[in-house]
Design a protein around this motif. Structure first.
Motif, PDB file in Angstrom:
ATOM      1  N   ALA A   1       0.852  -1.194   0.000  1.00 33.85           N
ATOM      2  CA  ALA A   1       0.000   0.000   0.000  1.00 33.85           C
ATOM      3  C   ALA A   1       0.889   1.245   0.000  1.00 33.85           C
ATOM      4  CB  ALA A   1      -0.918  -0.012   1.223  1.00 33.85           C
ATOM      5  N   PRO A   2       1.493   1.545  -1.153  1.00 36.03           N
ATOM      6  CA  PRO A   2       2.419   2.674  -1.198  1.00 36.03           C
ATOM      7  C   PRO A   2       1.705   4.021  -1.091  1.00 36.03           C
ATOM      8  CG  PRO A   2       2.095   1.774  -3.393  1.00 36.03           C
ATOM      9  CD  PRO A   2       1.332   0.894  -2.448  1.00 36.03           C
ATOM     10  N   ALA A   3       2.437   5.020  -0.616  1.00 30.76           N
ATOM     11  CA  ALA A   3       1.904   6.372  -0.492  1.00 30.76           C
ATOM     12  C   ALA A   3       1.934   7.030  -1.865  1.00 30.76           C
ATOM     13  CB  ALA A   3       2.735   7.171   0.511  1.00 30.76           C
ATOM     14  N   LYS A   4       0.874   6.805  -2.641  1.00 30.78           N
ATOM     15  CA  LYS A   4       0.784   7.346  -3.991  1.00 30.78           C
ATOM     16  C   LYS A   4      -0.463   8.208  -4.082  1.00 30.78           C
ATOM     17  CE  LYS A   4       0.302   4.811  -7.720  1.00 30.78           C
ATOM     18  NZ  LYS A   4      -0.046   3.437  -8.022  1.00 30.78           N
ATOM     19  N   VAL A   5      -0.344   9.414  -4.631  1.00 32.11           N
ATOM     20  CA  VAL A   5      -1.507  10.304  -4.752  1.00 32.11           C
ATOM     21  C   VAL A   5      -2.617   9.594  -5.530  1.00 32.11           C
ATOM     22  CG1 VAL A   5      -2.342  12.489  -5.707  1.00 32.11           C
ATOM     23  CG2 VAL A   5      -0.111  12.401  -4.580  1.00 32.11           C
ATOM     24  N   GLY A   6      -3.832   9.619  -4.943  1.00 26.01           N
ATOM     25  CA  GLY A   6      -4.972   8.971  -5.591  1.00 26.01           C
ATOM     26  C   GLY A   6      -5.245   7.576  -5.079  1.00 26.01           C
ATOM     27  N   ALA A   7      -4.285   6.998  -4.337  1.00 24.88           N
ATOM     28  CA  ALA A   7      -4.481   5.644  -3.800  1.00 24.88           C
ATOM     29  C   ALA A   7      -5.474   5.688  -2.652  1.00 24.88           C
ATOM     30  CB  ALA A   7      -3.153   5.067  -3.316  1.00 24.88           C
ATOM     31  N   ILE A   8      -6.324   4.673  -2.569  1.00 25.82           N
ATOM     32  CA  ILE A   8      -7.229   4.539  -1.433  1.00 25.82           C
ATOM     33  C   ILE A   8      -6.714   3.371  -0.608  1.00 25.82           C
ATOM     34  CG2 ILE A   8      -9.577   4.003  -0.686  1.00 25.82           C
ATOM     35  CD1 ILE A   8     -10.555   5.416  -3.240  1.00 25.82           C
ATOM     36  N   ILE A   9      -6.391   3.662   0.652  1.00 26.88           N
ATOM     37  CA  ILE A   9      -5.749   2.677   1.514  1.00 26.88           C
ATOM     38  C   ILE A   9      -6.574   2.496   2.774  1.00 26.88           C
ATOM     39  CG2 ILE A   9      -3.659   2.221   2.880  1.00 26.88           C
ATOM     40  CD1 ILE A   9      -2.139   3.894   0.762  1.00 26.88           C
ATOM     41  N   GLY A  10      -6.741   1.245   3.195  1.00 28.15           N
ATOM     42  CA  GLY A  10      -7.461   0.960   4.433  1.00 28.15           C
ATOM     43  C   GLY A  10      -6.519   1.074   5.617  1.00 28.15           C
ATOM     44  N   PHE A  11      -6.911   1.883   6.596  1.00 31.41           N
ATOM     45  CA  PHE A  11      -6.107   2.051   7.806  1.00 31.41           C
ATOM     46  C   PHE A  11      -6.812   1.353   8.955  1.00 31.41           C
ATOM     47  CE2 PHE A  11      -4.711   5.393   5.067  1.00 31.41           C
ATOM     48  CZ  PHE A  11      -3.362   5.555   5.356  1.00 31.41           C
ATOM     49  N   ALA A  12      -6.050   0.563   9.736  1.00 32.70           N
ATOM     50  CA  ALA A  12      -6.617  -0.152  10.881  1.00 32.70           C
ATOM     51  C   ALA A  12      -6.927   0.837  11.997  1.00 32.70           C
ATOM     52  CB  ALA A  12      -5.636  -1.211  11.363  1.00 32.70           C
ATOM     53  N   MET A  13      -8.132   0.743  12.520  1.00 33.23           N
ATOM     54  CA  MET A  13      -8.559   1.597  13.629  1.00 33.23           C
ATOM     55  C   MET A  13      -8.338   0.838  14.942  1.00 33.23           C
ATOM     56  SD  MET A  13      -9.670   4.453  12.363  1.00 33.23           S
ATOM     57  CE  MET A  13      -8.352   4.415  11.171  1.00 33.23           C
ATOM     58  N   PRO A  14      -8.278   1.574  16.058  1.00 33.97           N
ATOM     59  CA  PRO A  14      -8.065   0.917  17.355  1.00 33.97           C
ATOM     60  C   PRO A  14      -9.097  -0.169  17.662  1.00 33.97           C
ATOM     61  CG  PRO A  14      -7.854   3.301  17.584  1.00 33.97           C
ATOM     62  CD  PRO A  14      -8.322   3.040  16.172  1.00 33.97           C
ATOM     63  N   ASP A  15     -10.335  -0.012  17.172  1.00 33.87           N
ATOM     64  CA  ASP A  15     -11.372  -1.026  17.466  1.00 33.87           C
ATOM     65  C   ASP A  15     -11.316  -2.218  16.517  1.00 33.87           C
ATOM     66  OD1 ASP A  15     -12.421  -0.108  15.086  1.00 33.87           O
ATOM     67  OD2 ASP A  15     -14.309   0.605  15.929  1.00 33.87           O
ATOM     68  N   GLY A  16     -10.304  -2.254  15.630  1.00 34.14           N
ATOM     69  CA  GLY A  16     -10.149  -3.398  14.731  1.00 34.14           C
ATOM     70  C   GLY A  16     -10.800  -3.209  13.381  1.00 34.14           C
ATOM     71  N   SER A  17     -11.630  -2.164  13.237  1.00 30.44           N
ATOM     72  CA  SER A  17     -12.253  -1.919  11.942  1.00 30.44           C
ATOM     73  C   SER A  17     -11.234  -1.265  11.009  1.00 30.44           C
ATOM     74  CB  SER A  17     -13.485  -1.026  12.096  1.00 30.44           C
ATOM     75  OG  SER A  17     -13.094   0.268  12.503  1.00 30.44           O
ATOM     76  N   GLU A  18     -11.617  -1.124   9.761  1.00 30.84           N
ATOM     77  CA  GLU A  18     -10.718  -0.503   8.787  1.00 30.84           C
ATOM     78  C   GLU A  18     -11.405   0.712   8.181  1.00 30.84           C
ATOM     79  OE1 GLU A  18      -9.235  -2.198   4.815  1.00 30.84           O
ATOM     80  OE2 GLU A  18      -7.820  -2.969   6.287  1.00 30.84           O
ATOM     81  N   LEU A  19     -10.670   1.809   8.086  1.00 28.01           N
ATOM     82  CA  LEU A  19     -11.218   3.046   7.534  1.00 28.01           C
ATOM     83  C   LEU A  19     -10.454   3.389   6.265  1.00 28.01           C
ATOM     84  CD1 LEU A  19     -13.198   5.421   8.116  1.00 28.01           C
ATOM     85  CD2 LEU A  19     -11.302   6.564   9.241  1.00 28.01           C
ATOM     86  N   PRO A  20     -11.172   3.550   5.123  1.00 24.65           N
ATOM     87  CA  PRO A  20     -10.464   3.901   3.898  1.00 24.65           C
ATOM     88  C   PRO A  20     -10.080   5.386   3.879  1.00 24.65           C
ATOM     89  CG  PRO A  20     -12.798   3.652   3.453  1.00 24.65           C
ATOM     90  CD  PRO A  20     -12.599   3.350   4.911  1.00 24.65           C
ATOM     91  N   GLY A  21      -8.851   5.642   3.461  1.00 22.61           N
ATOM     92  CA  GLY A  21      -8.379   7.018   3.325  1.00 22.61           C
ATOM     93  C   GLY A  21      -7.810   7.223   1.931  1.00 22.61           C
ATOM     94  N   LEU A  22      -7.995   8.427   1.400  1.00 23.01           N
ATOM     95  CA  LEU A  22      -7.501   8.767   0.068  1.00 23.01           C
ATOM     96  C   LEU A  22      -6.225   9.579   0.207  1.00 23.01           C
ATOM     97  CD1 LEU A  22      -7.885   9.076  -3.047  1.00 23.01           C
ATOM     98  CD2 LEU A  22      -9.266  11.089  -2.544  1.00 23.01           C
TER      99      LEU A  22
END
Length: 143
Positions: free
Chosen positions: A90-111
């Motif tokens: 999951a490279p840091a590339k402009v336009g990439a949507i990456i799922g980030f792990a949250m403390p509660d175990g869920s995943e939040l997509p970030g652009l």
């Protein structure tokens, strides 16, 4: 034939298009209609108001302002993340949507909006926030 009321459960197809006419989302792509419990807060009151009184088989098209659709982008949902937190998968590339792990175990997509040196700007707002959207809905079932 039952009409959509304040507490109805509604199964419906929808297509969302942006102001420029391009397609943003559609339940028809995988033929999986959406299910909505009216009044549960999952969709905006303005969206629900458009569905009231519709019956199975009916179609409707309506346009909602950003405030009535996915809201306006919130500056508090923009974060600066160190580049070392990204991986080859999951490279840091402009336009990439990456799922980030949250403390509660869920995943939040970030652009990824910007990459400057070791600082990566990640936007966690809904991708359709701030957009005026046209919805084409087709009611499948009302209960």
């Amino acid at each position: 034939m039952s009409e959509i009321q304040a507490k109805s459960t509604v199964i419906f197809h929808f297509d969302i298009t942006l102001a420029d006419g391009s397609a943003a989302e559609s339940t028809r792509v995988h033929n999986k209609p959406a299910k909505l419990q009216m009044g549960d807060g999952s969709l905006s009151p303005a969206f629900e108001a458009q569905l009231l009184g519709m019956s199975a088989g009916e179609k409707k098209s309506f346009t909602l302002a950003p405030e009535d659709a996915y809201g306006m982008p919130n500056p508090d949902n923009i974060y600066y993340v160190d580049r070392s937190k990204f991986s080859a998968d999951a490279p840091a590339k402009v336009g990439a949507i990456i799922g980030f792990a949250m403390p509660d175990g869920s995943e939040l997509p970030g652009l990824v909006r910007d990459v400057v040196g070791d600082s990566v700007t990640v936007d966690f707002n809904h991708p359709l926030a701030g957009q005026t959207l046209t919805f084409n809905v087709e009611i499948v079932q009302v209960s």
